[in-house]
Scaffold this active site. Sequence first.
Site, short mmCIF file in Angstrom:
data_model
loop_
_atom_site.label_atom_id
_atom_site.label_comp_id
_atom_site.label_asym_id
_atom_site.label_seq_id
_atom_site.Cartn_x
_atom_site.Cartn_y
_atom_site.Cartn_z
N GLU A 35 0.87 -1.17 0.00
CA GLU A 35 0.00 0.00 0.00
C GLU A 35 0.91 1.22 0.00
O GLU A 35 1.83 1.30 0.84
CB GLU A 35 -0.88 0.02 1.26
CG GLU A 35 -1.87 1.18 1.22
CD GLU A 35 -2.61 1.39 2.53
OE1 GLU A 35 -2.27 0.75 3.54
OE2 GLU A 35 -3.55 2.22 2.55
N ARG A 259 4.99 -13.12 9.68
CA ARG A 259 5.87 -11.98 9.42
C ARG A 259 7.13 -12.10 10.27
O ARG A 259 7.11 -12.60 11.39
CB ARG A 259 5.15 -10.67 9.72
CG ARG A 259 4.98 -10.35 11.18
CD ARG A 259 4.97 -8.84 11.46
NE ARG A 259 4.28 -8.07 10.44
CZ ARG A 259 3.06 -7.55 10.59
NH1 ARG A 259 2.40 -7.74 11.70
NH2 ARG A 259 2.52 -6.84 9.64
N LYS A 269 4.23 0.44 10.38
CA LYS A 269 4.27 1.72 9.66
C LYS A 269 3.89 2.88 10.57
O LYS A 269 4.45 3.96 10.48
CB LYS A 269 3.29 1.66 8.48
CG LYS A 269 3.83 0.95 7.27
CD LYS A 269 2.85 1.11 6.12
CE LYS A 269 3.17 0.13 5.00
NZ LYS A 269 2.10 0.14 3.98
#
Length: 555
Positions: A35, A259, A269
Amino acid sequence: MSDSSTESLNFIEEIIENDLKTGKYSQIITRFPPEPNGYLHLGHASSICLNFGLTKTFPGYTNLRFDDTNPSTEETEYVDSIKEDIKWLGFEWKHEFYASDYFDMLYDFAVKLIKNNLAYVDDSTSEEIAIMKGSPVQPGTDSPYRTRSVEENLDLFSRMKAGEFADGSRTLRAKIDMKHTNMLMRDPVLYRIKKAHHHRTGDKWCIYPMYDFAHGQSDSIENISHSICTMEFIPHRELYDWLIEKLEIYPSHQYEFARRNVNYTVTSKRKLLQLVTDNYVESWDDPRMPTISGLRRRGYPPSAIRNFCERIGIGKRENLVDIGLLEFFVREDLNKSASRVMAVLEPIQLTISNYPSEQTELLPIENNPEDEASGQREVPFSNKLWIEREDFKEVMEKKWFRLAPGAMVRLKGAYIVKCTDFKKDIQGNISEIICEYIPESKSGSDTSGINVKGTIHWVSQIHAATAEVRLYDRLFKVENPAAEEGDFLDYINHDSLQIISKAYIEPSLLDAELGQAFQFIRKGYFVLDKNSNSDKLIFNRTVTLKDNWAKVQGK
RNA sequence: UGACCGAUGGUGUAACGGUAACACAACUGUUUUUGGUGCAGUUUUUCAAGGUUCGAAUCCUUGUCGGUCAACCA
């Protein structure tokens, strides 16, 4: 990337190998779907190496697809940095796509669901929807708008698109099952009204699809065979498959891996953004940041990052990978490639009493003992040198191989010197070290027969250039700041940057180029910072050398 | 109180019913004009209990522990 033909496969490679063997696919198509609302970091590197690596080992290709369905957070600036970072890491995408390319198709998909009585327009507020959703242990309840007719839904949805309704006043929801044990199957929102400017489609749209109604459909449109994501998307898979089935489109399949978490840093983020906006670091590419651009500015070679990702592999369990492993790969690469030079970070004067004060020599010194082809350079020598303050001790100690009164060391590439005296200033700090050199001990033609244990680096005073040197340490004081009590900012290491404003460097470093890696002998690996100019050189420390002496001292 | 995912040395990952291994870390020693590099070696491992089997890290059951899920974010 290393040859993995003989190495064991990870679980996703196994699935693919099997799919290829059974003829389910003749080639695979993967995608990397960022994104564009932030910079890529170490966690993304793992996903990039996985997705692009898969289509290097197996026939097929990888697309870059920007998941740009939320116009309020996404910007072109991020698109550009993401592309640069992927290229720098050494990967090439087949097609550059955007989820926003598919907005028209997505709209038609939604209409199809409505026509099949599988979606409806809901006038409930987000609070009401949240309440009706129930909880993981409590079934949800049907919305009062759930039974609207197909015709009314079609009409309302087209008017949503036409901009007749206010932001947040209505949504399009899938009609599945409000009592489903999977919360995501409780009539998930597919479209929301958002009159926002989109970085690519401008003001064309005022309704935007949600992740669940964009990602899987984009995968399908691109014929993605293996759609790989992280484990928090496991519950989404059921919805992913449901939508593909009801829409009767190409059946992409989703696979999940855990992850990768790395200790002494954060990779959310939100947290990274906060570090930048609250000025805990200088920028997204601050060399202390775990962003790809930060690592690049820090001097980490892309191959080291690739090797790291390859080595830690992928799995499905919770993990916290040691950042030391990444540093190992950085050293492994730089040891082979970095030119050795001499720089003194914390200087003290060394005077050679028996070397003529007006004399100067150019001494040839090898550029890299690990690479014979790297040749030699000439380094100027004179009777007044800068050496490292920590290389001298007032009183001799056991196992001390460096300078002390009466002790002898080799000046790297030059002569053996013996310390005869030292001076202190008024405050009692050592201000000068006096040595005698052994003329017949010259490097390369040593006939002195003397063997010394220690070799130290030096820079000739009259020939020295200066530079600013920035020493970096880990940004956090604890291994897992995100898991700690309270705010992660409480665990910031406030000594993560040490600036040495005036280090003395050998004159050859005046020709240093951006991105060129150096080893400052005995001090670590360094790289020229992007903010350097001819008036002021700035070097970033990439990583220290391994230091067994420090380890011995620590005990 | 539910559903889903997971558990192998200090860390990460292998072993696909047949001798638990690789890398890093740690520790010895050795080499070295970087206390770097290289080389040789050492230490350390299957969450628990039952079951299936000639044989289980692997299959089954139960338990324990950890994680995820209640954004008109992705």
